[in-house]
Structures are given as structure tokens and as C-alpha cells.
Design an enzyme around this catalytic site. Structure first.
Site, PDB file in Angstrom:
ATOM      1  N   CYS A  79       0.846  -1.193   0.000  1.00 36.30           N
ATOM      2  CA  CYS A  79       0.000   0.000   0.000  1.00 36.30           C
ATOM      3  C   CYS A  79       0.884   1.248   0.000  1.00 36.30           C
ATOM      4  O   CYS A  79       1.804   1.358   0.814  1.00 36.30           O
ATOM      5  CB  CYS A  79      -0.909  -0.014   1.229  1.00 36.30           C
ATOM      6  SG  CYS A  79      -1.954   1.453   1.382  1.00 36.30           S
ATOM      7  N   CYS A 127      -7.259  -1.236   1.386  1.00 32.96           N
ATOM      8  CA  CYS A 127      -6.250  -1.688   2.337  1.00 32.96           C
ATOM      9  C   CYS A 127      -6.931  -1.932   3.676  1.00 32.96           C
ATOM     10  O   CYS A 127      -7.638  -1.058   4.190  1.00 32.96           O
ATOM     11  CB  CYS A 127      -5.151  -0.636   2.460  1.00 32.96           C
ATOM     12  SG  CYS A 127      -3.916  -1.020   3.725  1.00 32.96           S
ATOM     13  N   CYS A 151      -8.152  -5.899 -10.012  1.00 31.44           N
ATOM     14  CA  CYS A 151      -7.780  -4.808 -10.916  1.00 31.44           C
ATOM     15  C   CYS A 151      -7.428  -3.601 -10.042  1.00 31.44           C
ATOM     16  O   CYS A 151      -8.304  -2.958  -9.478  1.00 31.44           O
ATOM     17  CB  CYS A 151      -8.968  -4.522 -11.828  1.00 31.44           C
ATOM     18  SG  CYS A 151      -8.621  -3.384 -13.150  1.00 31.44           S
TER      19      CYS A 151
END
Length: 163
Positions: A79, A127, A151
Site C-alpha cells: 500500500c 487496504c 484490478c
């Protein structure tokens, strides 16, 4: 006269869209208990404009613009907001869609929600640590593995090469 008042009342009732429910759903996501919580100003300071737009405003980058799309090295995609490991390079595949795609996420680090922004139901990914928007997962991935296509916006991630 009473019929006119009743008619106006019915029109008003049927014209309501239930926006209060939509706002409540958005507020619930914003107040989820994530391990990493920052103010809007702190996120803006820590992220690039593109990262902020995607991670914090659930934006989407243009197809075929991510530097991570052609990344072929072994490593881990994390992330961009908090460095949580999200995807491993061995799970990446070329979907032809213009966004980095993976057939699976690292267990426990990606959370899911429902998104109706474009008029139909999609599964949004974010996340699990900071709540940042990553992209969407679809059921049209490689059939020889999971059948899933995660995606993901490249700007939502950083790539950490294997040592």
C-alpha cells in the site's frame, strides 16, 4: 382540496431518494476502525496528488498509465499509504485491461466492500490497515488459478523488489 393535499404528499414521499441512508453508509466506512488513521491534511501531506485521489477519494487512474503495469521483477506490492503488503509478484498477470492485475491478494491485508458508483454492483478493494481504495475484484481472472482479477490502481501501491 384534501385530494390535492394527499396527492402532493404522495409526490413528495415518492420523490425521496433515501440520501440519508447513502450518507450513513459512507460515514460508516469513514469511521471504521483502521490501524492507521490520519486527518485529511495528514494524508495530503504524506501522499502525492495522484495517490491521495485514488486512495482517499476512491479515484481511478487512466488505463495504461501506471509504471507498475509492466513491472516483471519478483517482489511485493505494498500500500502506497502505509506499506502494508497487498500482492505478491507471482500472483500478477497481464489482464490486458491497462491496470496491474493479480489473481489473489495477501490474506488479511485487503478488505472488500460493495460499490455502486457506476450504476451496478462491484466489489471494491481497500487496504485493511488504512482503508485506502485500491481498485476492484472481478470474476473474470485466470481459470487455471483462482478465477479472480484484482484490478488495482498502480498509484495505490509501491513495489518492493525481492532481495
Amino acid at each position: 382540496m384534501i385530494k390535492n393535499i394527499a396527492l402532493i404528499f404522495c409526490i413528495i414521499l415518492t420523490g425521496c431518494k433515501g440520501n440519508s441512508q447513502e450518507k450513513k453508509q459512507a460515514a460508516n466506512k469513514a469511521t471504521e476502525n483502521f490501524k492507521v488513521v490520519k486527518s485529511k491534511e495528514e494524508w495530503k501531506k504524506d501522499l502525492t496528488d495522484s495517490q491521495y485521489y485514488i486512495l482517499r477519494e476512491a479515484g481511478t487512474e487512466r488505463a495504461f498509465t501506471s509504471d507498475l503495469l509492466k513491472e516483471k521483477r519478483k517482489g511485493t506490492y505494498v500500500c502506497a499509504a502505509d506499506n502494508t503488503p497487498l500482492f505478491k509478484s507471482e500472483y500478477k498477470f497481464d489482464s490486458g485491461t491497462g491496470w496491474p492485475s493479480f489473481d489473489r491478494a495477501i490474506d488479511g491485508n485487503v478488505a472488500y466492500d460493495v460499490d455502486y458508483k457506476i450504476g451496478y454492483k462491484r466489489t471494491e478493494e481497500h487496504c485493511a490497515v488504512c482503508g485506502g481504495h485500491l481498485g476492484h475484484v472481478f470474476e473474470d481472472g485466470p481459470t487455471e488459478t483462482t478465477g479472480k482479477r484484482h484490478c488495482i490502481n498502480g498509484a495505490a501501491m509501491k513495489f518492493i523488489p525481492a532481495k
